[in-house]
Design an enzyme around this catalytic site. Structure first.
Site, short mmCIF file in Angstrom:
data_model
loop_
_atom_site.label_atom_id
_atom_site.label_comp_id
_atom_site.label_asym_id
_atom_site.label_seq_id
_atom_site.Cartn_x
_atom_site.Cartn_y
_atom_site.Cartn_z
CB CYS A 1 -10.81 0.79 -0.29
SG CYS A 1 -9.93 0.58 1.09
CB CYS B 1 -3.11 2.07 -0.68
SG CYS B 1 -4.09 3.33 0.19
N1 DGL Z 1 -6.31 0.12 1.38
C1 DGL Z 1 -6.35 1.52 1.25
C2 DGL Z 1 -7.01 2.07 0.03
O1 DGL Z 1 -7.21 1.24 -0.82
C3 DGL Z 1 -7.32 1.93 2.59
C4 DGL Z 1 -7.21 3.34 2.97
C5 DGL Z 1 -7.41 3.73 4.14
O2 DGL Z 1 -6.23 3.25 4.94
O3 DGL Z 1 -8.13 4.53 4.67
O4 DGL Z 1 -7.51 3.14 -0.15
#
Ligand code: DGL
Length: 259
Positions: free
Chosen positions: A183, A73
């Site tokens: 993301c 993440c």
């Molecule tokens: N997969 C997360 C990232 O890489 C998403 C973040 C979120 O939940 O806003 O930032």
């Protein structure tokens, strides 16, 4: 210890894009994936809250015996990885928007980056951006609404297309030739982005690099799984099992867990 699992967590289902790269490169490794979908999106939450959630996920993975933690993440990495590394005694792998390769490769001197508010506003991101992209134009857009649509099973929807068109327009106007996906939910957008972007725009995501880095760190720490036992691939979500299946495919061991 070496046959203990690799722990991977994300704010939700997006980090499965990283899990896929890791499993592809390291098919002999046991893995445990945590999707904290009940708390998604992390992006709009403040840094302290993101840290707190990252600690909760890390401690659960450590309780389950993980030998290394992949913070799959960008938002959790940019806000919490320094703290996690200082606090826990296992190696951590993080993921950051791949601004460096985009800045090195651009011919139009303009790159686009799509990421969450939490990532774009983090100190780590502004440091990386300042270091590698200070003499090119970086058009940043906060991907508001994207994670929510993916988490609710609306990846391929008119709403998603409309949001993406809105975020891409200023980037195309600025003549970007690279789009950085900042993301881990966003690699799932690639089929839609390929429809919306002109051919000369290259999409950059960091999944394969994170998998290579995970392998390197396991090797360095003598943690690669060399046993011949059948491996276990476990997935836990505190959100929808069906959305997990829609991204992973059926046949995986996905369980609901309150955490
Ligand atoms: N997969 C997360 C990232 O890489 C998403 C973040 C979120 O939940 O806003 O930032």
């Amino acid at each position: 210890m070496s046959n203990n699992p690799i722990g991977i967590f994300d704010s939700g289902v997006g980090g499965t894009s990283i899990w896929k790269e890791i499993h592809h490169l390291l098919p002999n490794e046991n893995t445990i994936y945590l999707a904290d979908s009940a708390n998604a999106p992390y992006g709009p939450k403040g840094s302290e809250k993101i840290k707190e959630l990252s600690i909760k996920n890390t401690e659960l993975l450590l309780k389950k015996g993980c030998k290394i933690i992949v913070v799959a993440c960008n938002t959790a990495t940019t806000n919490a990885i320094d703290y996690l590394r200082e606090t826990y005694n296992v190696p951590f792998i993080g993921i950051e928007p791949a601004i460096k390769p985009a800045a090195l490769q651009t011919k139009t001197n303009a790159v686009g980056i799509l990421a969450t508010k939490g990532t774009l506003s983090s100190e780590l991101f502004s440091k990386t951006s300042g270091k590698f992209a200070s003499n090119i134009k970086v058009i940043e857009r906060e991907g508001k609404g994207i994670v929510e649509l993916i988490e609710s099973g609306k990846l391929y929807s008119d709403a998603m297309k409309a949001i993406l068109l809105e975020y891409l327009q200023p980037m195309l106007k600025a003549n970007i030739d690279h789009l950085v996906l900042g993301c881990t939910h966003y690699p799932y957008l690639i089929p839609i982005l390929l429809e919306l972007l002109p051919n000369h725009v290259t999409i950059i995501d960091s999944g394969a690099a994170v998998a290579r880095q995970t392998k390197t760190v396991l090797e360095k720490n003598s943690l690669l799984n060399l046993s011949a036992e059948t491996i276990n691939l476990k997935f836990y979500t505190n959100g929808s099992i069906d959305v997990m299946y829609s991204l992973l495919g059926k046949g995986f061991d996905v369980k609901h867990l309150n955490f």
